[in-house]
Design a protein around this motif. Structure first.
Motif, short mmCIF file in Angstrom:
data_model
loop_
_atom_site.label_atom_id
_atom_site.label_comp_id
_atom_site.label_asym_id
_atom_site.label_seq_id
_atom_site.Cartn_x
_atom_site.Cartn_y
_atom_site.Cartn_z
N LEU A 1 0.84 -1.20 0.00
CA LEU A 1 0.00 0.00 0.00
C LEU A 1 0.87 1.25 0.00
CD1 LEU A 1 -3.00 -0.77 2.35
CD2 LEU A 1 -3.02 -0.25 -0.08
N PHE A 2 1.92 1.19 0.81
CA PHE A 2 2.84 2.31 0.86
C PHE A 2 3.41 2.59 -0.52
CE2 PHE A 2 7.30 3.61 1.04
CZ PHE A 2 7.16 4.85 1.62
N GLY A 3 3.90 1.54 -1.16
CA GLY A 3 4.50 1.68 -2.47
C GLY A 3 3.50 2.20 -3.49
N LEU A 4 2.29 1.66 -3.40
CA LEU A 4 1.24 2.06 -4.34
C LEU A 4 0.98 3.56 -4.21
CD1 LEU A 4 -0.76 0.42 -6.22
CD2 LEU A 4 -2.45 0.89 -4.44
N ILE A 5 0.72 3.98 -3.00
CA ILE A 5 0.39 5.38 -2.78
C ILE A 5 1.59 6.26 -3.13
CG2 ILE A 5 -0.20 7.06 -1.00
CD1 ILE A 5 -2.10 5.06 0.13
N PHE A 6 2.77 5.76 -2.75
CA PHE A 6 4.00 6.49 -3.10
C PHE A 6 4.08 6.70 -4.61
CE2 PHE A 6 8.49 6.74 -4.15
CZ PHE A 6 8.99 7.59 -3.19
N SER A 7 3.86 5.62 -5.38
CA SER A 7 3.95 5.72 -6.83
C SER A 7 2.92 6.69 -7.36
CB SER A 7 3.71 4.36 -7.48
OG SER A 7 4.59 3.41 -6.97
N VAL A 8 1.68 6.54 -6.89
CA VAL A 8 0.61 7.39 -7.38
C VAL A 8 0.97 8.85 -7.13
CG1 VAL A 8 -1.76 8.13 -6.97
CG2 VAL A 8 -1.24 5.70 -7.16
N PHE A 9 1.45 9.15 -5.94
CA PHE A 9 1.68 10.55 -5.63
C PHE A 9 2.95 11.10 -6.28
CE2 PHE A 9 -1.52 9.79 -2.42
CZ PHE A 9 -2.34 10.86 -2.74
N VAL A 10 3.96 10.26 -6.42
CA VAL A 10 5.15 10.71 -7.15
C VAL A 10 4.74 11.07 -8.57
CG1 VAL A 10 7.28 9.94 -8.20
CG2 VAL A 10 6.90 9.53 -5.79
N ASN A 11 3.87 10.24 -9.15
CA ASN A 11 3.42 10.52 -10.50
C ASN A 11 2.57 11.78 -10.57
OD1 ASN A 11 4.21 8.78 -12.76
ND2 ASN A 11 3.68 7.16 -11.31
N PHE A 12 1.69 11.91 -9.60
CA PHE A 12 0.86 13.11 -9.56
C PHE A 12 1.75 14.36 -9.53
CE2 PHE A 12 -3.38 11.34 -8.36
CZ PHE A 12 -4.09 12.11 -9.28
N GLN A 13 2.75 14.30 -8.64
CA GLN A 13 3.67 15.41 -8.51
C GLN A 13 4.33 15.71 -9.85
OE1 GLN A 13 3.93 17.29 -6.01
NE2 GLN A 13 4.41 16.28 -4.09
N TYR A 14 4.72 14.63 -10.49
CA TYR A 14 5.41 14.75 -11.76
C TYR A 14 4.49 15.38 -12.81
CZ TYR A 14 7.88 13.29 -15.99
OH TYR A 14 8.52 13.26 -17.19
N ILE A 15 3.24 14.91 -12.80
CA ILE A 15 2.28 15.42 -13.78
C ILE A 15 2.05 16.91 -13.54
CG2 ILE A 15 -0.15 15.36 -14.44
CD1 ILE A 15 0.06 12.28 -13.88
N VAL A 16 1.87 17.26 -12.28
CA VAL A 16 1.65 18.66 -11.94
C VAL A 16 2.86 19.48 -12.38
CG1 VAL A 16 1.46 20.28 -10.04
CG2 VAL A 16 0.07 18.21 -10.07
N ARG A 17 4.06 18.92 -12.11
CA ARG A 17 5.30 19.57 -12.52
C ARG A 17 5.30 19.84 -14.02
NH1 ARG A 17 9.97 20.07 -9.26
NH2 ARG A 17 8.86 21.44 -7.85
N THR A 18 4.98 18.77 -14.75
CA THR A 18 4.97 18.90 -16.21
C THR A 18 3.98 19.98 -16.63
OG1 THR A 18 5.21 16.52 -16.17
CG2 THR A 18 4.90 17.53 -18.32
N ALA A 19 2.82 19.95 -16.00
CA ALA A 19 1.81 20.93 -16.33
C ALA A 19 2.33 22.34 -16.03
CB ALA A 19 0.54 20.65 -15.55
N GLU A 20 3.01 22.50 -14.93
CA GLU A 20 3.57 23.79 -14.55
C GLU A 20 4.54 24.30 -15.62
OE1 GLU A 20 5.48 23.20 -10.87
OE2 GLU A 20 3.86 24.07 -9.69
N GLU A 21 5.36 23.35 -16.08
CA GLU A 21 6.34 23.73 -17.08
C GLU A 21 5.66 24.18 -18.37
OE1 GLU A 21 8.94 20.39 -17.28
OE2 GLU A 21 9.42 20.68 -15.16
N GLY A 22 4.46 23.59 -18.60
CA GLY A 22 3.70 23.96 -19.79
C GLY A 22 3.22 25.40 -19.75
N VAL A 23 3.27 26.01 -18.58
CA VAL A 23 2.84 27.39 -18.47
C VAL A 23 3.95 28.29 -19.01
CG1 VAL A 23 2.20 29.21 -16.88
CG2 VAL A 23 1.47 26.87 -16.45
#
Ligand code: ATP
Ligand code: ATP
Ligand code: MG
Ligand code: MG
Lengths: 227, 303, 303, 227
Positions: C38-60
């Motif tokens: 569960l830890f790994g799952l949530i970790f992966s999901v949130f690392v990815n979310f962070q990454y996606i948000v990051r990417t989106a930020e860069e798109g600005v």
């Protein structure tokens, strides 16, 4: 009542613990089983309770063939047999009263009967005062007497006692043995495994002697047989 | 077939088992509690997410433009007809000037110089409109057909892209929540089954003794079943209670920490979440307890 | 002070404990495994979310407008200067026509009739610009000051609102992930401690016997410690392995299920996630195993 | 070697299990302790091992006062005392060899010594062949002999044996008792709790008799005392 025909029991390869034993015990008999340490006495008791199944041979108790008994019938069969185990096998998390009462609950006796019968039996084995103690708060001999009380409380048709006086002083041992004799006189078939030479010699009952899984002698009104 | 005294004994024994093996029972309740707590937490988070997405969806308006020959009287009439529909929650008139101003704001970001060129020549002269909000996104399609059939309506815009995006996000969230909750449930049943196994392992000797004394399978098993159910109930009631009391505190904290969310999103009231979470949680707890012990008993009690 | 044979015995005994109490060890490993999974799952999901948000930020992007007197040559120069900066990843020229076309697309949604009024009179004549993308949102501030100092630059727009929203969302996600992971860790330590307790409860008698024969606290305890560490390691290695192999499959599935996400978001490659997840997970598992057994042993082994 | 001064032990309110016992046993003595079931014999053994602490009074063994012993010293003290428990207390998940070897591991004997010594002792009690069996694969008497082997393997200065022949046949019992006598002759102080009247009467050692927690007689070269 009890018939064993060519019964053998091997735990592993090698020497069987009970080896081709044929034996008949009549209803109402009192039998001592004696023999060296490791000669198969407890194994025989376990076979009679269907705790173990024989490797070969047939065991018939009360007309029922144990080998062929269906799973559903086993519990009912065991209720007719009172057993004192060599290692007592008391329920550790229940007090003396509950340990003895348990045998009555199993046969669905009403609470009213249990409340009367259990103290009676505890008095019989001299433990009336200790009814509230847990097994680990009892001395060795006291635990042994609880085990006996539990075997007796249902007034079973057959009583199997494996070394029921091993932890008791001579006076207590004789009293307990006289109690078993009395129960036997009221009609219960009694099998007692014992190492107590004095008792065997003074009671003059049928004595079956075992050695390495084999019955080496079987005497009416016998004495302790030295191998 | 069963004596009342036996049933009484069985139930009493179930409770007694729990009490006698206090530590073990606590462990089971804690395991169960942890599972149900996580379940409730994720359930609450996702129910709220769904709700927020819903609210956002509702914020997506239909825009109604008018034909050139529609005069203000006709426009007012159209407004009244739209407002008369039960699914409409709001219907605002946006004049051509309003539209141009808001456009300037949006596009030039207050850079007056660029907009100056148009000063007396509103390029959106034709764009007076109604912004219509509906209660449910599902009602939107029907409403649009209705409005399009009205006289004086030139065009109805529904921002399909936005709606589609939101419903995709919604579906994505639903999927993720179902997967996580599913995994949690499997984990829960697994943990409980293990806990019950250990409980039976601890009492294996006792069970063996009972059987040798002539206890039926049923007689030996039923206290364990009752134990499982009780543990399940307690183990779900406690975390649900904890969640109930934490819920408002957490929302308050989140809103305080992120002021800007205040205007954007709205959380579900605790009552509404627990209307479904409470029965689901309790039944789940009881079910897991029961299933866990049934499986394990079946596996281990064939003495 | 310790004989080598004693150390050997202790380690052997640790492994043997695990083997002898197979079922119990399995339960512990499973509990640990579930937690780490569960830890790994949530970790992966949130690392990815962070990454996606990051990417989106860069798109600005930063938008750079020019003064009226800047001719095309100067504009090209400005472009080269911007492209010369190391933090700039992209710099696109948008002519006034492009801007107007994209505006028409955006605003009138292809409704040609409205736009017709401006046909020969581009209202955005003044709005030729550069769209500049940077590698890190943090670099943006500095870059803006630099560009503003260039000759011929009238105005630099950075869409502050969007940036702020994204960084708020980012923070919110970080908070939620920290809270959920924190709860999971507490649950994990708790469950493991319970499991170890039960293990000790099962062997309470044995431990008592050992002590009566003259075994020191240390002699009795150390196999449990080693057992805890081994269980922790196995219990974290298995779910981490499972996650590793599931990772790509799940991402593929998500992208297939939600085509529209394909263009929007990008997932982190499995290697990059596991660069941090693997050591964290293993150390966590071992730590939980060790802490769980130390606490419990200290509590229960005062025979 | 062993001195008890006014030692009492109460498990709960009411009659204490051991009541104001004063007793001295010299180094190298062989002592039988006899008495009714529940008279406090096992409690006395447990006090001597510091499994229990007395409610009042002082116990001194080998110059060390048990009441005041620090927690860290207890393990070391116990290593000098071999005990056969009435209920055996074997490690259930280890085989006979490991059960006996455990006592040697505790005193950090090298594996080389263990591999030689354990089979020796198992041969002494007649269990050399059963070294691979787990306790639940042994008969009652066999388990008892494993317990004895474990008590002997470290050649302790003091041997406490609680009913070490309760599950053994008379021949085996005599052999075991003769083994204890031999060990005693090599210098070990031996205390044996027993109900076996024949053995007590034939060995003619010091006999301490207990009743309801009190020592009622203490004779050199005595016989079994009937209460
Ligand atoms: N579960 C088992 N697995 C393997 N061997 C066993 C098992 N139980 C008993 N044995 C072996 O079978 C033989 C007979 O055992 P049993 O318990 O019947 O002896 P006994 O006559 O009761 O001895 P005692 O007087 O010492 O109790 C012994 O050698 C014992 O080691
Ligand atoms: N843990 C305990 N808690 C409460 N009472 C106990 C406890 N252990 C023993 N007793 C009681 O103390 C008394 C003495 O017990 P002890 O075991 O010393 O007797 P014993 O002389 O060894 O008897 P036996 O010959 O039957 O083994 C008994 O009455 C017993 O019930
Ligand atoms: Mg036996
Ligand atoms: Mg005793």
């Amino acid at each position: 009542m009890i018939t064993l025909e060519n019964v053998s029991k091997s735990y592993a390869k090698g020497q069987p613990a009970v080896n081709d034993v044929t034996l008949h015990v009549d209803k109402g008999e009192f039998v001592f089983i004696v023999g060296d340490s490791g000669s198969g006495k407890s194994t025989m008791i376990k076979l009679l309770l269907k705790e173990l199944d024989p490797t070969s041979g047939t065991i018939t108790v009360n007309g029922q063939v144990l080998n062929k008994m269906r799973h559903r019938k086993i519990a009912k069969y065991r209720r007719g047999v009172g057993v004192v185990f060599q290692d007592f096998r008391l329920l550790k998390d229940r007090n003396v009263y509950e340990n003895v009462a348990f045998a009555q609950r199993v046969i669905e006796r009403p609470n009213r009967v249990i409340k009367k019968r259990v103290p009676e039996v505890l008095t019989l084995v001299g433990l009336a005062e200790k009814y509230k103690s847990k097994p680990n708060q009892l001395s060795g001999g006291e635990q042994q007497r609880v085990a006996l009380a539990r075997a007796l409380v249902n007034r079973p048709a057959i009583l199997l006692a494996d070394e029921p006086t091993g932890n008791l002083d001579p006076k207590n041992s004789f009293e307990i043995m006289r109690l078993l004799e009395e129960i036997n006189e009221r009609g219960t078939t009694v099998l007692v495994v014992t190492h107590n030479r004095e008792i065997v010699n003074s009671f003059r009952k049928r004595v079956i002697s075992m050695k390495k899984g084999v019955i080496v002698s079987d005497e009416q009104e016998g004495g302790y047989v030295e191998n | 077939m069963l004596r009342i005294s036996t049933i009484g004994y069985t139930i009493k024994q179930g409770f007694k088992n729990i009490w006698t093996n206090k530590m073990f029972s606590l462990a089971s309740i804690a395991t169960m509690g942890a599972c149900i707590f996580l379940f409730g937490l994720i359930f609450s988070v996702f129910v709220n997410f769904q709700y927020i997405v819903r609210t956002a969806e509702e914020g997506v308006a239909i825009t109604v433009f008018f034909t050139d020959d529609a005069d203000q009287a006709r426009i007012d009439e159209i407004g009244n007809e739209i407002r008369g529909r039960s699914e409409v929650t709001q219907c605002n008139f946006v004049s051509a000037e309003d539209a141009w101003n808001s456009f300037k704001e949006d596009y030039f970001e207050g850079d007056a110089s660029v907009a100056e060129g148009f000063q007396n020549d509103n390029p959106l002269a034709n764009s007076a409109n109604y912004e219509v909000f509906v209660d449910k996104v599902e009602s939107q399609g029907e409403l649009v057909s209705y409005i399009e059939s009205l006289e004086g309506v030139r065009k109805v815009n529904q921002s399909e892209a936005a709606t589609k995006t939101l419903s995709t996000v919604n579906r994505l969230i639903a999927y993720v929540s179902v997967v996580i909750i599913g995994i949690l449930l499997i984990v829960a049943v697994f943990l409980i089954s293990n806990t019950v196994s250990m409980g039976i392992a601890i009492r294996k000797e006792e069970i063996g003794i009972m059987k040798l004394i002539g206890a039926t399978d049923f007689f030996v098993r039923s206290p364990f079943l009752i134990e499982g159910v009780i543990i399940g109930l307690i183990g779900s009631a406690i975390p649900l209670g904890a969640l109930y009391f934490m819920y408002n505190k957490v929302i308050q904290y989140v809103l305080e920490k992120f002021h800007m969310l205040n205007s954007l999103i709205q959380f579900l009231p605790v009552k509404q979440v627990f209307e479904s979470l409470l029965p689901i949680g309790l039944v789940l707890g009881m079910g897991i307890g029961l299933v866990g012990s049934v499986i394990t008993i079946h596996k281990h009690l064939r003495v």
